[in-house]
Design an enzyme around this catalytic site. Structure first.
Site: not given
Ligand code: GDP
Length: 424
Positions: A12-13, A40, A127, A305-306, A415
Site C-alpha cells: 500500500d505504498e 492497487h 484476506t 481499516p489499515r 497527490g
Molecule cells: P499500492 O498497493 O502500493 O498500489 O498502494 P495503494 O493502492 O494502497 O495506494 C495508496 C493510496 O494512495 C491509493 O488510494 C492511491 O490513489 C493514493 N496515492 C498514491 N500516491 C499518492 C500521493 O502522492 N498522494 C495522495 N494523497 N494519495 C496517493
C-alpha cells in the site's frame, strides 16, 4: 530496458500510481507474483479503480499487460476485473497470460477461510483469497498450471488425485462439505475456455521484446516486509515480494533488471497481523487514516481499516536494501501537511540496545520506536511541480528520510493522479 516497481514496507505504498505513471513511457507491464489478495488503487481520466490481478498498465492502449508465471491466477476475478474496466469505458486491454502460471482453485479459497476459522484468535489476518493454500500446493507439486487445462488426460487424472487428498482434510480436519470431482472438472473446463484466447509463452515474449528495445515494467505486490524469506515471518505473504523474484516470476535474466524503483510512503500503514514498531493508535491514528492515501487508508481488496504509524527509517532502510533499490519514489507526502510536528521512527530500542538494523521477528516483537520530531510545513503541497518550490520544512523532511534510509529519493509524489509527481 527492464524496470521493477516494488514496495519497501508492508504494501500500500502507492505502487499502482507509480506504475500507472511510468507505464506512459513503457510497452509492457508484468505482474510477477502474488494474486488477488492485495490491490492497487489508480486514479485516472476514466475514474478511480482498484486492481487486484491486472497489471497497472491496463489503462493505456499501447501497453501489453502480462500475467507472469509467478502469479497466483484467479481466473474469475481476472475476468470480473476486465469487465469492470470495459463497463466503465476503458478500452479492452491487450492481455497475455503465461502458460506456466498456476491457477487459484475454488478449494484454495475455501481452505484459506477454513484455516483462519480453525486458528481463530491466532490467525494470520489472511484476506482469504486462497494465496497460502495455492502456493503450498504449487511447491507440493499438486498445483494446476494453465497449460494443463489444455491437456484433458492430465487434467482428469490430476483432478481425481487432488480431490482425494483435499477431501481427507475437508472431512477430518475441517468438517466441511467435500469437493465433487465432476463439478471441479467442469469448472476447469470453463476456466480453460475463458483464458484460451490470452494464453502464451511469456518468457519468450519478454525475451524478444527486450531484445527489440521495448520498455518492460515489473510490478510488485505488497512490500519487502511481507516477503516470506526477508519479511516478518510468519506474518508474511506466500510469494516473494522482491524485485529479484521478478526474474523468476516473469522468466527473464536477473541482470536485465536495470532499475529498481522502490516505493516508500511518507508515513506507515499495514494490514493484517504482525509487528509494526512505529504503529500509532487512538485519535492520532484515526486522523492519519482518515486523511491518508486518496480518501482514507482502507484496504483496496477488503475495505479493512489499515493500521497506521509514522515513517519507519529502520524498516524502510532494510526494505530498500533488500529490493536492490536504484531509485526511491516517496509517496503520499501531501497528506502530512496538517501536522505541526512530524514524528519519525529513526531507530529501535530492543531491550535497551539501540539499533538501526531491522531484526528477525522475535526481536522485532520487543522493539520500541525511537522517535524524532521534525517541524511540519502546514500547507497543501499538491500541484507543486518543482522540488525547489516545496516548503523548506517539506524538503528537510525528504532529505532527513533520505539520509536515514541511505537511498536516493528521485521522485516525490504529492497527490494521487499521474501528474502529481516531482522529479529530482
Ligand atoms: P499500492 O498497493 O502500493 O498500489 O498502494 P495503494 O493502492 O494502497 O495506494 C495508496 C493510496 O494512495 C491509493 O488510494 C492511491 O490513489 C493514493 N496515492 C498514491 N500516491 C499518492 C500521493 O502522492 N498522494 C495522495 N494523497 N494519495 C496517493
Amino acid at each position: 530496458m527492464i524496470k521493477a516497481v516494488v514496495g519497501a514496507n508492508w504494501g500500500d505504498e502507492g505502487k499502482g500510481k507509480i506504475t500507472d505513471m511510468l507505464a506512459q513511457e513503457a510497452d509492457i507491464v508484468v505482474r510477477f507474483q502474488g494474486g488477488a489478495n492485495a490491490g492497487h488503487t489508480i486514479v485516472n481520466k476514466y475514474g478511480k479503480f482498484a486492481l487486484h490481478t491486472l497489471p497497472s498498465g491496463v489503462f493505456y492502449d499501447h501497453i501489453t499487460s502480462v500475467i507472469g508465471n509467478g502469479v497466483a491466477l484467479n481466473i474469475p476475478i481476472l475476468f470480473d476485473e476486465i469487465k469492470n474496466l470495459t463497463d466503465r469505458n476503458v478500452p479492452m486491454p491487450k492481455i497475455l497470460i503465461s502458460d506456466r502460471a498456476q491457477i487459484v482453485m475454488p478449494y484454495h479459497i475455501l481452505l484459506d477461510a477454513y484455516e483462519e476459522e480453525r486458528l481463530a484468535g491466532k490467525s494470520y489476518g489472511s484476506t482469504k483469497s486462497g494465496i497460502a493454500p495455492f502456493y503450498s500446493d504449487k511447491y507440493a507439486k499438486i498445483g494446476f498450471q494453465v497449460s494443463e487445462l489444455f491437456d484433458e488426460d492430465t487434467l482428469r487424472e490430476k483432478v481425481a488425485k487432488v480431490t482425494a487428498m483435499k477431501n481427507v482434510l475437508l472431512e477430518h480436519l475441517y468438517h466441511k462439505p467435500l469437493i465433487d470431482e465432476k463439478e471441479l472438472l467442469d469448472t476447469l473446463h470453463t476456466y480453460r475456455d475463458m483464458v484460451a484466447p490470452y494464453v502464451g509463452d511469456v518468457s519468450t515474449f519478454l525475451y524478444e521484446a527486450n531484445k527489440a528495445g521495448k520498455t518492460i515494467l515489473l510490478e510488485g505486490q505488497l512490500g519487502t516486509l511481507k516477503d516470506p524469506d526477508h519479511g516478518i515471518y510468519p506474518m508474511v505473504t506466500s510469494s516473494s515480494t522482491l524485485a529479484a523474484y521478478g526474474a523468476i516470476g516473469a522468466g527473464i535474466p536477473p541482470y536485465e533488471i536495470k532499475q529498481v524503483i522502490t516505493v516508500c510512503k511518507a508515513y506507515s500503514s499495514a494490514v493484517g497481523a504482525g509487528a509494526f514498531v512505529s504503529e500509532i493508535f487512538g485519535d492520532e491514528a484515526d486522523e492519519l487514516r482518515r486523511r491518508g492515501g486518496d480518501g482514507g487508508e482502507y484496504g483496496a481488496t477488503t475495505g479493512r481499516p489499515r493500521r497506521m504509524g509514522w515513517f519507519d527509517c529502520v524498516a524502510s532502510k532494510y526494505g530498500c536494501r533488500l529490493q536492490g533499490t536504484t531509485d526511491v519514489a516517496f509517496t503520499v507526502l501531501d497528506v502530512l501537511g496538517y501536522l505541526d510536528e512530524i514524528p519519525v521512527c529513526t531507530a529501535y530500542d530492543i531491550d535497551g540496545e539501540i539499533t538501526t538494523d531491522f531484526p528477525v521477528t522475535y526481536k522485532l516483537e520487543k522493539a520500541k520506536p525511537v522517535i524524532e520530531k521534525l517541524p511540519g510545513w502546514k500547507c497543501d503541497i499538491r500541484g507543486i511541480k518543482k522540488y525547489e518550490d516545496l516548503p523548506e520544512n517539506c524538503r528537510k523532511y525528504i532529505e532527513f528520510v533520505e539520509d536515514h534510509i541511505g537511498f536516493k529519493i528521485t521522485m516525490v509524489s504529492n497527490g494521487p493522479s499521474r501528474d502529481d509527481i516531482i522529479y529530482r
